[in-house]
Design an enzyme around this catalytic site. Structure first.
Site, PDB file in Angstrom:
ATOM      1  N   ASP A  97    -112.834  76.322 -19.424  1.00  0.00           N
ATOM      2  CA  ASP A  97    -113.771  75.826 -19.398  1.00  0.00           C
ATOM      3  C   ASP A  97    -114.809  76.252 -19.043  1.00  0.00           C
ATOM      4  O   ASP A  97    -115.303  77.327 -17.973  1.00  0.00           O
ATOM      5  CB  ASP A  97    -113.627  74.489 -18.734  1.00  0.00           C
ATOM      6  N   ASP A 198    -118.787  73.030 -21.256  1.00  0.00           N
ATOM      7  CA  ASP A 198    -119.632  71.705 -20.944  1.00  0.00           C
ATOM      8  C   ASP A 198    -121.672  71.570 -20.606  1.00  0.00           C
ATOM      9  O   ASP A 198    -121.942  72.710 -20.297  1.00  0.00           O
ATOM     10  CB  ASP A 198    -119.121  72.437 -18.749  1.00  0.00           C
ATOM     11  N   GLU A 240    -119.065  70.172 -25.033  1.00  0.00           N
ATOM     12  CA  GLU A 240    -119.219  68.621 -24.269  1.00  0.00           C
ATOM     13  C   GLU A 240    -120.700  68.563 -24.279  1.00  0.00           C
ATOM     14  O   GLU A 240    -121.609  68.697 -24.297  1.00  0.00           O
ATOM     15  CB  GLU A 240    -119.061  68.444 -22.256  1.00  0.00           C
ATOM     16  N   HIS A 313    -111.140  63.810 -17.831  1.00  0.00           N
ATOM     17  CA  HIS A 313    -111.479  63.715 -16.025  1.00  0.00           C
ATOM     18  C   HIS A 313    -112.743  63.406 -15.463  1.00  0.00           C
ATOM     19  O   HIS A 313    -112.461  63.150 -14.224  1.00  0.00           O
ATOM     20  CB  HIS A 313    -111.151  65.507 -15.658  1.00  0.00           C
ATOM     21  N   ASP A 314    -113.401  62.784 -16.710  1.00  0.00           N
ATOM     22  CA  ASP A 314    -114.693  62.176 -16.673  1.00  0.00           C
ATOM     23  C   ASP A 314    -114.079  60.349 -16.740  1.00  0.00           C
ATOM     24  O   ASP A 314    -115.113  59.749 -16.615  1.00  0.00           O
ATOM     25  CB  ASP A 314    -115.281  62.520 -17.408  1.00  0.00           C
TER      26      ASP A 314
HETATM   27  C1  NOJ Z   1    -118.808  67.350 -17.371  1.00  0.00           C
HETATM   28  C2  NOJ Z   1    -117.848  67.641 -16.962  1.00  0.00           C
HETATM   29  O1  NOJ Z   1    -116.951  66.958 -17.184  1.00  0.00           O
HETATM   30  C3  NOJ Z   1    -117.603  66.681 -14.624  1.00  0.00           C
HETATM   31  O2  NOJ Z   1    -116.650  66.697 -14.639  1.00  0.00           O
HETATM   32  C4  NOJ Z   1    -118.752  67.443 -14.643  1.00  0.00           C
HETATM   33  O3  NOJ Z   1    -118.876  66.740 -12.666  1.00  0.00           O
HETATM   34  C5  NOJ Z   1    -120.096  67.819 -15.315  1.00  0.00           C
HETATM   35  N1  NOJ Z   1    -120.094  68.065 -16.667  1.00  0.00           N
HETATM   36  C6  NOJ Z   1    -120.913  68.323 -14.606  1.00  0.00           C
HETATM   37  O4  NOJ Z   1    -120.779  70.133 -14.383  1.00  0.00           O
END
Ligand code: NOJ
Length: 529
Positions: A97, A198, A240, A313-314
């Site tokens: 990541d 990210d 992302e 994970h989000d």
């Molecule tokens: C996206 C990530 O997937 C998330 O888990 C994170 O809180 C935010 N970016 C900030 O890095």
């Protein structure tokens, strides 16, 4: 884009929750090492590890305090190298990541930066004077509150698009870009195969906009990283990137421009939420769900390569959002067929292959996620505690962050100690139980992935949507005169097999044990013709 990149089946591991080898309640690298045979058995060919660098864990590792190390709770750099080597020997690539929009406020650079206005690291971050005694502008942080934090010592505000412990790096500073490129080369030289990037579309800020993402230098900075680090290594990079249009995605990923390899498409994951608010549930518009998937298949045409995702994970568990609890096996396998029957990189989040649903959190103190806890506090005045808990149970990121259920033992075999996050689990939906069961989501994933990865039509064929009435969907994948028809029933009621499937077609996979002329609730089939 190289073929291995296009054929990637990427399994996301959230290290904190995957497997704990030493009983401290936190997953770790040796735990992952012990599960490499399991990974191999799934038929995946790449792993994406969520951040495993040293971090104060304000945001579970997305606040990095050392870009070149491994968090002590996860192990050592030697453990990491051992994992990398073992994965490679098992034919599995490894993506890390890349979290470079921000660091932790405990990163050495920021500790220096905040010391004085003339510190050499001052310009590594984004500092601004107060305007009329207030924040420089009205930007809100991802986890609530202002995106600006006042620092008494030097009398300026610093920018943090996420928590105040995640200060944003100043990408307009060439030294920052140099440091990041060096760091990327450090991991790629070690043998890492690529990165999930990210919030990468926020690295260049548009200070005139309501939300700063997609700033004026985004493409330039990505190209620079490509030239200095990513390109020469042939790394696979997946951005992302929320809120992109297909045209914007193509700009970031077209081969001639040399930026990223691909970007995630998340648009379908916004459905089933009132006004996009992740804590407010409404019915999912299934027709729109398929239309969005199709829009991206068409929109990326032959110049781009899609990334197929429904969990991470989000996000809460896909089955709890888009599936049907009365038909867990059928709806989980239907969703997998619908999504991964499409062209693109298939991304699977740990536990998704078991058909996991959201766990039930009984009280606020069971949550760990900063976003959930902040949201709760912000909404407390508007809702009674019971409703609030329900909302959190629906939308919290912790829904997917609990321990992976390996077996029916204590804490599902995730840890022999006390897990960092408490969770209950369904003994029928563990790796062990699903291996034994005659029919299970796990077995279906294995069968389907094996089929998909050995089928050039499913891997490379073009896409055509033939039917989508919101309950039945049929699309065709075709290549050199060879076709596959993906037909699914996204409904709890049966319907006749749609006429879009040719009469002479042969069914090559189905999530029911026999093939009839009716599509049953959440039935999914792939035909060859
Ligand atoms: C996206 C990530 O997937 C998330 O888990 C994170 O809180 C935010 N970016 C900030 O890095």
């Amino acid at each position: 884009m190289q073929n291995w990149q296009k054929e990637t089946v990427l399994y996301q591991i959230y290290p904190k929750s995957f497997c704990d080898s030493d009983g401290d309640g936190i997953g770790d690298i040796r735990g992952i090492i012990s599960k490499v045979p399991y990974l191999k058995s799934l038929g995946i060919n790449a792993v994406w590890l969520s951040p495993c660098y040293p971090s104060p864990n304000d945001d579970n590792g997305y606040d990095i305090s050392d870009y070149r190390g491994i968090a002590p709770e996860y192990g050592t750099l030697d453990d990491f190298k051992e994992l990398l080597d073992l994965l490679h020997r098992s034919g599995i690539r490894l993506l890390l990541d890349l979290v470079v929009n921000h660091t932790s406020d405990e990163h050495e650079w920021f500790r220096e930066s905040r010391k004085s206005r003339d510190n050499p690291y001052r310009d590594y971050y984004i500092w601004r004077d107060p305007v009329d005694g207030h924040e420089p502008n009205g930007w809100r942080a991802g986890f609530g509150g202002s995106a600006w934090e006042f620092d008494e010592q030097t009398g300026q505000y610093y920018l943090h698009l996420y928590s105040r412990k995640q200060p944003d790096l100043n990408w307009d500073n060439p030294k920052v870009r140099e440091e990041i490129a060096d760091m990327i080369n450090y991991w790629l030289d070690m043998g890492v195969d690529g990165f999930r990037c990210d919030v990468i579309n926020s690295i260049s800020k548009d200070f005139t906009a309501e939300w700063p993402g997609m700033g004026p230098h985004l493409h330039e900075y990505l190209h620079e990283l490509h030239v200095k680090a990513l390109g020469p290594h042939g790394a696979l990079t997946i951005g992302e990137t929320w809120g992109l249009t297909p045209a914007q995605a193509l700009l970031m990923t077209s081969e001639e421009r040399g930026e990223l390899t691909t970007t995630f498409q998340f648009e379908h994951l916004l459905l089933g939420r009132v006004g996009g608010d992740k804590f407010k549930k409404c019915d999912v518009d299934r027709k729109e769900f398929m239309d969005i998937l199709a829009k991206w298949q068409y929109g990326l045409k032959d110049e781009g390569w899609p990334v197929l995702v429904m969990e991470n994970h989000d996000q809460p568990r896909a089955l709890s959002r888009f599936g049907d609890a009365r038909f867990p096996y059928e709806s989980a396998t239907m969703l997998a067929t619908l999504l991964y029957g499409l062209r693109g990189i298939a991304v699977i989040f740990e536990g998704q292959e078991l058909g996991l649903e959201n766990p039930v959190f009984k009280k606020l103190s069971d949550y760990r996620d900063i976003e959930t806890l902040n949201a709760y506090r912000e909404m407390e005045k508007d809702y009674d505690p019971e409703t609030l808990l329900e909302m959190m149970n629906f939308g919290s990121r912790d829904n997917s962050r609990v321990g992976m259920p390996w077996n029916g033992g204590k804490h599902a075999g995730f840890t022999s100690g006390t897990p960092w996050i408490d969770f209950g689990f369904d003994p029928e939906r563990t790796v062990e139980a699903e291996e034994k069961a005659e029919r299970s989501v796990l077995k279906f994933y294995r069968e389907f992935l094996a089929l998909r990865q050995n089928d050039n039509v499913l891997l490379y064929g073009g896409f055509e949507l033939l039917k989508n009435d919101g309950d039945t969907m049929v699309y065709r994948r075709s290549k050199d005169g060879d076709s596959r028809y993906i037909a699914v029933r996204f409904s709890d009621a049966p319907a006749p097999l749609p006429q879009e499937v040719p009469l002479n077609a042969e069914c090559i996979i189905c999530n029911y044990s026999d093939v009839t002329d009716t599509l049953r609730p959440f039935e999914a089939r792939i035909y060859k013709a």
